[in-house]
Design a protein around this motif. Structure first.
Motif, short mmCIF file in Angstrom:
data_model
loop_
_atom_site.label_atom_id
_atom_site.label_comp_id
_atom_site.label_asym_id
_atom_site.label_seq_id
_atom_site.Cartn_x
_atom_site.Cartn_y
_atom_site.Cartn_z
N GLU A 70 1.14 -1.21 -0.15
CA GLU A 70 0.27 -0.08 -0.27
C GLU A 70 0.98 0.98 -0.04
N PRO A 71 0.57 2.35 -0.61
CA PRO A 71 1.55 3.49 -0.45
C PRO A 71 1.99 4.03 0.59
N VAL A 72 3.45 3.77 0.85
CA VAL A 72 4.25 4.84 2.04
C VAL A 72 4.40 6.38 2.30
N ASP A 73 3.81 7.20 3.09
CA ASP A 73 3.25 8.63 2.72
C ASP A 73 5.15 8.73 3.26
N PRO A 119 7.36 9.56 -1.32
CA PRO A 119 7.22 9.44 0.41
C PRO A 119 8.36 10.18 0.82
N ARG A 120 7.81 10.91 2.11
CA ARG A 120 8.66 11.55 3.01
C ARG A 120 9.87 10.50 3.63
N VAL A 174 11.80 10.98 -4.11
CA VAL A 174 11.30 11.43 -2.74
C VAL A 174 11.75 12.54 -1.84
N ASP A 175 10.64 12.63 -0.87
CA ASP A 175 11.40 13.84 -0.19
C ASP A 175 12.56 13.44 1.09
N ALA A 238 11.46 14.64 11.13
CA ALA A 238 10.43 14.34 10.20
C ALA A 238 9.23 15.49 9.46
N GLU A 239 8.90 16.14 10.18
CA GLU A 239 7.67 16.48 10.24
C GLU A 239 8.05 18.15 9.40
N ALA A 240 9.58 18.58 9.43
CA ALA A 240 9.64 19.94 9.35
C ALA A 240 9.26 20.14 7.80
#
Length: 350
Positions: A70-73, A119-120, A174-175, A238-240
């Protein structure tokens, strides 16, 4: 929102998962599934019982189809072989660190190419990417602009992976973002094969009433971060958001997580002040040239400005790190150490 954590049952993996499960969000979006991937799964681990959690067990390179079914975000890549075992077994380090990271990046790239989300990817690197090359000694204070010249197989593998993450990000596959971890102390649980493992062992074992060996000279200075601040740093990176505003991640450079600089002697003095003489006397100094060659090659003093721009600060003192350990892992501390800590807890020992 589907998040995958590799090394999900390792110490940091469980800690990161616990934090995400408390909020059940990532950057304000609800987490639908949290996948914990690891070669070894801890039976009965509370984190695995959460209804949001899926567990994938086995070699990561053999489980890519399952991870990306399934997609990995978001992919938080914490799994790796550690420093001393990479030095002892070159092929193990290359396979577990370099080959596995590239395989994960390729799977993420394939997802993007197939029209799925980009994906990040958060890669946990290490202070071990730095080393004092005889022809290019490290400056007194190290920052992200300091040229990494690793002096170990582990550090070399981490540096190569950093460059792969940067290239896959530049190409838009990727990010990616890289958090360089300081030595994490005090880690709970059993000793691991990291060359720096003694920096937890000389505190953890005596607090549990067990003897410990310090394999370096007490005057050696090291860069440390507590488990609490390390997890906070990983998630903040990770969230920045990308950008140049406050709290944003600017450019493509890695982020050196905040470092607390302390000597081994200061660590042992803190143990004595917090837990008493009987506990501190369980530590024996027995220098090991191989261990000191690795750990001593790492810088001890960092410019924390890039981390500070993300709102991250180093631990206030090593005394606060030890107190956090006593609070978070009271069940791993003997009654004698607990009593000594309680007797000195009100005294200013920073």
């Amino acid at each position: 929102m589907r998040i995958v954590i590799t090394g999900g049952f390792g110490f940091l993996g469980r800690q990161v998962a616990d934090r995400l499960l408390k909020t059940r969000t990532f950057r304000g979006a609800a987490i639908d599934r949290l996948v914990l991937a690891d070669r070894f799964v801890q039976p009965g681990a509370p984190v695995a019982a959460d209804q949001l959690v899926d567990v994938v067990q086995g070699d990561l390179t053999e489980r890519l189809d399952e991870l990306f079914a399934e997609p990995v975000d978001v992919l938080i890549h914490l799994a790796s072989a550690v420093s001393a075992e990479c030095e002892a077994d070159f092929d193990l380090g290359m396979s577990a660190n370099l080959d596995t990271t590239r395989a994960l990046l390729e799977a993420a790239r394939a997802q993007s190419a197939a029209g799925g989300p980009t994906p990040r990817v958060v890669f946990s690197s290490s202070v071990a990417v730095y080393g004092s090359d005889p022809a290019l000694p490290l400056p007194p204070v190290v920052s992200e602009s300091t040229l990494p010249t690793p002096r170990s197989s582990y550090g070399t593998q981490k540096l190569v992976c950093e460059q792969l993450v940067a290239e896959y990000t530049r190409r838009g596959f990727v990010d990616g973002r890289v958090a360089r971890l300081m030595t994490v102390s005090v880690r709970p649980g059993k000793p691991n094969a990291a060359a720096s493992g003694f920096l937890s062992g000389i505190i953890r074992e005596p607090l549990a009433g067990l003897p410990a060996t310090c394999p370096v000279r007490p005057g050696l200075r090291v860069a440390l971060a507590s488990p609490r601040s390390t997890v906070e740093g990983i998630l903040r990176v990770a969230e920045a958001e990308r950008g140049d505003g406050a709290g944003s991640l600017d450019g493509g450079l890695p982020v050196n997580l905040p470092a607390l600089t302390v000597s081994v002697a200061e660590m042992l003095d803190t143990l004595r002040q917090v837990a008493g003489d009987a506990v501190a006397d369980l530590v024996t100094i027995a220098p090991d040239r191989d261990v000191e060659a690795i750990v001593g090659s790492w810088p001890a003093v960092f410019d924390n400005a890039r981390a500070a721009a993300l709102g991250l600060e180093p631990d206030a003192s090593f005394a606060s790190v030890v107190r956090d350990y006593l609070t978070d892992h009271a069940d791993a501390v003997t009654a004698g150490a607990s009593l000594a800590a309680g007797a000195t807890g009100s005294a200013p020992i920073d």
